[in-house]
Design an enzyme around this catalytic site. Structure first.
Site, short mmCIF file in Angstrom:
data_model
loop_
_atom_site.label_atom_id
_atom_site.label_comp_id
_atom_site.label_asym_id
_atom_site.label_seq_id
_atom_site.Cartn_x
_atom_site.Cartn_y
_atom_site.Cartn_z
CG HIS A 21 -0.36 0.10 2.53
ND1 HIS A 21 0.45 -0.88 3.07
CD2 HIS A 21 -0.42 1.09 3.46
CE1 HIS A 21 0.84 -0.51 4.28
NE2 HIS A 21 0.34 0.67 4.54
CG HIS B 68 4.37 -1.65 11.49
ND1 HIS B 68 5.18 -0.54 11.67
CD2 HIS B 68 3.59 -1.38 10.42
CE1 HIS B 68 4.87 0.38 10.75
NE2 HIS B 68 3.91 -0.11 9.98
#
Ligand code: ZN
Length: 258
Positions: free
Chosen positions: A55, A170
């Site tokens: 993204h 993450h």
């Protein structure tokens, strides 16, 4: 043999790198920063063939200009509907099959909107690169899409083969597990997972990849159909829950304000 490396970048991002040491070729996923990628590739004496983008967010794409300068023929595969400022030269759509040139690996693309509207993921029979949609014990924030879109996207991921290695973008696992336990305190597998994750983080180890099989057991955002979870969410939000989708929407809001 194909190897996988998580390259830590920026605050708490991972740039996943797939590489074949025998032919010295590599692909990486979501390079938010070029420097740690170049350093790893130099160390391993690898040539970068291409990049996968999940993204448009800068912490997933910020390294592109520098990488494209170093490797002018770089293949950049990413969403068709990303802003044009992100230099994707090979746009892909839902259910498209792609080949990682130089590694002879095939991946399939799925559209998983919610965190952003352009968000896609890549999977094959071993790996799932899911960007900021699914985290271990958590899920991405809703920046552009609706809770319903995110719920459908997570269901789409949950239906994939359970052994897949979930490569999230993450290192959020420890905080996510703490929140998950506040919703799902009697989940024994989650309790055990917290002990393992805390030990890994004390030693500054990466807690990823996870697996879908594990996430189905410990991730509250994939367990919104569980009556016990729904009861806790209903109690904490003072709402009457009529569907798993509604439980998800409330849970996402609870996490936003946690
Ligand atoms: Zn993001």
């Amino acid at each position: 043999m194909i190897l996988l490396q998580a390259i830590p970048a920026l605050q708490d991002n991972y740039i996943w790198c797939l590489y074949d040491p025998s032919v010295r070729r590599a692909w990486c996923v979501d390079p938010g920063d070029a420097e740690p990628v170049i350093q790893f590739l130099n160390q391993q004496q690898l040539d970068l063939m291409g990049v996968l983008i999940t993204h448009h967010h800068p912490d997933h794409t910020g390294g592109l200009p520098t990488l494209m300068k170093h490797w002018p023929h770089l293949i950049v595969i990413g969403p068709t509907h990303s802003p044009t400022t992100v230099k994707i030269n090979t746009p892909v759509v839902h259910e498209q099959l792609i080949n990682l040139k130089g590694l002879s690996l095939d991946f399939k693309v799925l559209a998983i909107p919610g965190h952003t509207l352009d968000h896609i993921c890549f999977f094959n029979d071993t790996y799932l690169f899911c960007g900021d949609t699914l985290f271990s014990a958590g899920c991405g924030r809703l920046f552009e899409g609706t809770a319903d879109q995110m719920y459908a996207s997570l269901q789409r991921l949950a239906a994939l083969p359970q052994h897949l290695q979930v490569c999230c973008a993450h290192e959020y696992t420890e905080a996510n597990v703490a929140f998950a336990l506040s919703i799902d305190p009697h989940n024994v597998r989650l309790q055990r997972y917290q002990v393992a994750v805390q030990r890994q983080r004390r030693q500054q180890q990466c807690t990823l990849p996870s697996t879908l099989e594990l996430e189905q057991q410990i991730n509250p955002f994939l367990r919104c159909d569980d009556p016990n979870l729904q009861q806790t969410i209903a109690h904490q939000t003072q709402q009457t829950i009529t569907s798993a989708r509604m439980a998800f929407s409330l849970l996402r809001k609870m996490k936003d304000h946690a």
